[in-house]
Design a protein around this motif. Structure first.
Motif, PDB file in Angstrom:
ATOM      1  N   ASP A  33       0.755  -1.202   0.012  1.00 14.67           N
ATOM      2  CA  ASP A  33       0.009   0.044  -0.127  1.00 14.67           C
ATOM      3  C   ASP A  33       0.727   1.166   0.062  1.00 14.67           C
ATOM      4  O   ASP A  33       0.209   2.350  -0.088  1.00 14.67           O
ATOM      5  CB  ASP A  33      -0.902  -0.160   1.210  1.00 14.67           C
ATOM      6  N   HIS A  34       2.248   1.085   0.096  1.00 22.99           N
ATOM      7  CA  HIS A  34       3.003   2.114   0.145  1.00 22.99           C
ATOM      8  C   HIS A  34       4.507   1.932   0.010  1.00 22.99           C
ATOM      9  O   HIS A  34       5.096   0.984   0.228  1.00 22.99           O
ATOM     10  CB  HIS A  34       2.871   2.804   1.728  1.00 22.99           C
ATOM     11  N   THR A  35       5.238   3.170  -0.634  1.00 27.94           N
ATOM     12  CA  THR A  35       6.679   2.947  -0.618  1.00 27.94           C
ATOM     13  C   THR A  35       7.274   3.312   0.597  1.00 27.94           C
ATOM     14  O   THR A  35       6.617   4.358   1.398  1.00 27.94           O
ATOM     15  CB  THR A  35       6.978   3.677  -1.845  1.00 27.94           C
ATOM     16  N   ARG A  36       8.222   2.389   0.716  1.00 26.34           N
ATOM     17  CA  ARG A  36       8.554   2.408   2.150  1.00 26.34           C
ATOM     18  C   ARG A  36      10.317   2.399   2.265  1.00 26.34           C
ATOM     19  O   ARG A  36      10.755   1.892   1.300  1.00 26.34           O
ATOM     20  CB  ARG A  36       8.281   1.497   3.221  1.00 26.34           C
ATOM     21  N   ARG A  37      10.917   3.051   3.308  1.00 23.29           N
ATOM     22  CA  ARG A  37      12.282   3.105   3.399  1.00 23.29           C
ATOM     23  C   ARG A  37      12.523   1.644   4.319  1.00 23.29           C
ATOM     24  O   ARG A  37      11.704   1.093   4.903  1.00 23.29           O
ATOM     25  CB  ARG A  37      12.857   4.219   4.297  1.00 23.29           C
ATOM     26  N   PHE A  38      13.911   1.576   4.188  1.00 17.08           N
ATOM     27  CA  PHE A  38      14.284   0.134   4.694  1.00 17.08           C
ATOM     28  C   PHE A  38      13.876   0.217   6.429  1.00 17.08           C
ATOM     29  O   PHE A  38      13.513  -0.850   7.066  1.00 17.08           O
ATOM     30  CB  PHE A  38      15.944   0.026   4.797  1.00 17.08           C
ATOM     31  N   GLY A  39      14.031   1.234   7.048  1.00 19.48           N
ATOM     32  CA  GLY A  39      13.934   1.439   8.447  1.00 19.48           C
ATOM     33  C   GLY A  39      12.358   1.268   8.919  1.00 19.48           C
ATOM     34  O   GLY A  39      11.856   0.605   9.912  1.00 19.48           O
ATOM     35  N   GLU A  40      11.621   1.784   8.062  1.00 23.27           N
ATOM     36  CA  GLU A  40      10.073   1.590   8.057  1.00 23.27           C
ATOM     37  C   GLU A  40       9.509  -0.011   8.197  1.00 23.27           C
ATOM     38  O   GLU A  40       9.002  -0.357   8.802  1.00 23.27           O
ATOM     39  CB  GLU A  40       9.166   2.369   7.058  1.00 23.27           C
ATOM     40  N   ILE A  41      10.277  -0.591   7.009  1.00 22.55           N
ATOM     41  CA  ILE A  41      10.096  -1.941   6.926  1.00 22.55           C
ATOM     42  C   ILE A  41      10.522  -2.698   8.329  1.00 22.55           C
ATOM     43  O   ILE A  41       9.869  -3.683   8.457  1.00 22.55           O
ATOM     44  CB  ILE A  41      10.662  -2.645   5.435  1.00 22.55           C
ATOM     45  N   ALA A  42      11.635  -2.463   8.444  1.00 21.29           N
ATOM     46  CA  ALA A  42      12.331  -2.823   9.627  1.00 21.29           C
ATOM     47  C   ALA A  42      11.218  -2.755  10.915  1.00 21.29           C
ATOM     48  O   ALA A  42      11.359  -4.075  11.862  1.00 21.29           O
ATOM     49  CB  ALA A  42      13.795  -2.534   9.945  1.00 21.29           C
ATOM     50  N   ALA A  43      10.802  -1.732  11.206  1.00 16.27           N
ATOM     51  CA  ALA A  43      10.041  -1.313  12.389  1.00 16.27           C
ATOM     52  C   ALA A  43       8.902  -2.192  12.411  1.00 16.27           C
ATOM     53  O   ALA A  43       8.228  -2.415  13.337  1.00 16.27           O
ATOM     54  CB  ALA A  43       9.709   0.136  12.350  1.00 16.27           C
ATOM     55  N   ARG A  44       8.531  -2.642  11.139  1.00 17.43           N
ATOM     56  CA  ARG A  44       7.173  -3.283  11.112  1.00 17.43           C
ATOM     57  C   ARG A  44       7.391  -4.758  11.155  1.00 17.43           C
ATOM     58  O   ARG A  44       6.330  -5.571  11.220  1.00 17.43           O
ATOM     59  CB  ARG A  44       6.294  -3.180   9.806  1.00 17.43           C
ATOM     60  N   MET A  45       8.650  -5.200  11.049  1.00 24.15           N
ATOM     61  CA  MET A  45       9.088  -6.557  11.385  1.00 24.15           C
ATOM     62  C   MET A  45      10.154  -6.792  12.390  1.00 24.15           C
ATOM     63  O   MET A  45      11.273  -6.901  12.178  1.00 24.15           O
ATOM     64  CB  MET A  45       9.291  -7.281  10.079  1.00 24.15           C
ATOM     65  N   PRO A  46       9.526  -6.478  13.854  1.00 26.42           N
ATOM     66  CA  PRO A  46      10.708  -6.272  14.966  1.00 26.42           C
ATOM     67  C   PRO A  46      11.614  -7.764  14.841  1.00 26.42           C
ATOM     68  O   PRO A  46      12.496  -7.713  15.605  1.00 26.42           O
ATOM     69  CB  PRO A  46      10.153  -6.078  15.914  1.00 26.42           C
ATOM     70  N   THR A  47      10.926  -8.759  14.435  1.00 25.74           N
ATOM     71  CA  THR A  47      11.612 -10.030  14.730  1.00 25.74           C
ATOM     72  C   THR A  47      12.716 -10.849  13.699  1.00 25.74           C
ATOM     73  O   THR A  47      13.485 -11.544  13.926  1.00 25.74           O
ATOM     74  CB  THR A  47      10.767 -11.298  15.054  1.00 25.74           C
ATOM     75  N   ILE A  48      12.822  -9.639  12.562  1.00 24.07           N
ATOM     76  CA  ILE A  48      13.712 -10.172  11.366  1.00 24.07           C
ATOM     77  C   ILE A  48      14.894  -9.482  11.817  1.00 24.07           C
ATOM     78  O   ILE A  48      14.906  -8.138  12.195  1.00 24.07           O
ATOM     79  CB  ILE A  48      13.112  -9.749  10.071  1.00 24.07           C
ATOM     80  N   SER A  49      16.167  -9.736  11.380  1.00 25.24           N
ATOM     81  CA  SER A  49      17.230  -9.259  11.546  1.00 25.24           C
ATOM     82  C   SER A  49      17.607  -8.323  10.269  1.00 25.24           C
ATOM     83  O   SER A  49      16.880  -8.576   9.265  1.00 25.24           O
ATOM     84  CB  SER A  49      18.803 -10.288  11.630  1.00 25.24           C
ATOM     85  N   ARG A  50      18.364  -7.596  10.595  1.00 26.56           N
ATOM     86  CA  ARG A  50      18.730  -6.379   9.370  1.00 26.56           C
ATOM     87  C   ARG A  50      19.355  -7.261   8.157  1.00 26.56           C
ATOM     88  O   ARG A  50      19.286  -6.847   7.195  1.00 26.56           O
ATOM     89  CB  ARG A  50      19.506  -5.421   9.794  1.00 26.56           C
ATOM     90  N   LYS A  51      20.118  -8.073   8.445  1.00 26.56           N
ATOM     91  CA  LYS A  51      20.887  -9.039   7.249  1.00 26.56           C
ATOM     92  C   LYS A  51      19.823  -9.638   6.545  1.00 26.56           C
ATOM     93  O   LYS A  51      20.027  -9.711   5.400  1.00 26.56           O
ATOM     94  CB  LYS A  51      21.883  -9.792   8.087  1.00 26.56           C
TER      95      LYS A  51
END
Length: 109
Positions: A33-51
């Motif tokens: 529903d929206h273009t997002r930045r890496f940090g926004e995606i990561a914030a919505r998925m707190p259990t996934i590692s950045r790697k």
């Protein structure tokens, strides 16, 4: 398309080769529903590692489902968005979410 399936493959298997796994469907739903930045995606998925998130985003981009736009700014900014191919999954992703709300979480739609 990195994971281009065999022409004789089962259609469900071919689809799961692109969107299967623990994280890809969730990433696609977040971007649906929206273009997002890496940090926004990561914030919505707190259990996934950045790697792992980085790896999954690269695979989705290689498969043509999302696009990555890097801006020449300081600090650097990168946006992720669904491609036309990725957007064709949006109704399916919404149906999955609706099913989960109703059948798994017991919420009325």
């Amino acid at each position: 398309m990195k994971n281009k399936p065999d022409q004789n493959a089962c259609p469900a298997t071919a689809t799961m080769a692109l969107i299967g796994g623990r994280w890809k469907t969730i990433i696609l739903y977040i971007l649906s529903d929206h273009t997002r930045r890496f940090g926004e995606i990561a914030a919505r998925m707190p259990t996934i590692s950045r790697k792992v998130l980085t790896e999954q985003l690269k695979e989705l981009e290689a498969d043509g489902l999302i696009s990555r736009t890097q801006y020449k700014e300081i600090p650097p900014r990168v946006d992720y968005a669904m491609t036309e191919l990725g957007n064709s999954l949006t109704p399916i992703l919404n149906d999955i979410a609706d099913w989960g709300k109703e059948k798994v979480l017991g919420q009325t739609l």
